[in-house]
Design a protein around this motif. Sequence first.
Motif, mmCIF file in Angstrom:
data_model
loop_
_atom_site.group_PDB
_atom_site.id
_atom_site.type_symbol
_atom_site.label_atom_id
_atom_site.label_comp_id
_atom_site.label_asym_id
_atom_site.label_seq_id
_atom_site.Cartn_x
_atom_site.Cartn_y
_atom_site.Cartn_z
ATOM 1 N N SER A 64 0.838 -1.202 0.000
ATOM 2 C CA SER A 64 0.000 0.000 0.000
ATOM 3 C C SER A 64 0.868 1.245 0.000
ATOM 4 C CB SER A 64 -0.884 0.007 1.253
ATOM 5 O OG SER A 64 -0.052 0.107 2.417
ATOM 6 N N GLU A 66 0.638 3.396 2.307
ATOM 7 C CA GLU A 66 1.022 3.567 3.706
ATOM 8 C C GLU A 66 2.362 2.891 3.986
ATOM 9 O OE1 GLU A 66 -3.223 4.434 3.433
ATOM 10 O OE2 GLU A 66 -2.024 2.742 2.728
ATOM 11 N N GLU A 70 5.799 4.734 5.284
ATOM 12 C CA GLU A 70 6.551 4.303 6.460
ATOM 13 C C GLU A 70 7.996 3.973 6.090
ATOM 14 O OE1 GLU A 70 4.765 1.313 8.846
ATOM 15 O OE2 GLU A 70 2.960 2.473 9.260
#
Length: 208
Positions: A64, A66, A70
């Motif tokens: 993803s 995300e 990160e």
Amino acid sequence: MTAPAKILPSPSGKRARSKAANRRAILDAGRHVFARIGFEATTVRDIIRETELAAGTFYNYFKSKEEVFEAIAEDSAHRFRAHLSDVRATATDFEAYVHDAFRAYFGFIAQENEEAIRNGAPHLALIGVRVDTPEMLAVAEEIRLDLEHVLSRDEGPKLDTAYLTAAAIGIAREMGDHMLTRRPIDVDGATQFAASMLLGGVREITAK
């Protein structure tokens, strides 16, 4: 005379380099897209379009946007450790370490978000990103050990360095995120405020 045999690169070494290059391409693309249109507006498709990779290749590395975000934060934390090393080498006492560490962090994130700021896009705020990743934990542990060292070297006050580290990181993260929303970005002002807050708190604790 027989010509020396050519040493061919091992297939495993070539694959490892290719995987590293693909991962780096995705992270670079993610950084550019997040800087240009912001995290919320970005889709995985946007990141893939910024690379020369196929969609399937992306999902071999990340699930993803995300996870990409990160990973960018992890990469930034890894590179920030070199700045911490410089602070450690030059700080002459506890107060100098605190001041120089805050300056190093605020200067680093200002530089990291330079493209986003130039494009008028939202910055890559680290607020909300997990802080229990290996690289983030390593940075926190380095800071804790640095604080222990400078406090003991200067025969400074006896403090709970775990709390002190958590306070310093919390101030840096929250103030750094706010600093990036201001124009112009004031690294010096943020540094002075953050250092004064932390050092003032330490004086208050040790005066009791």
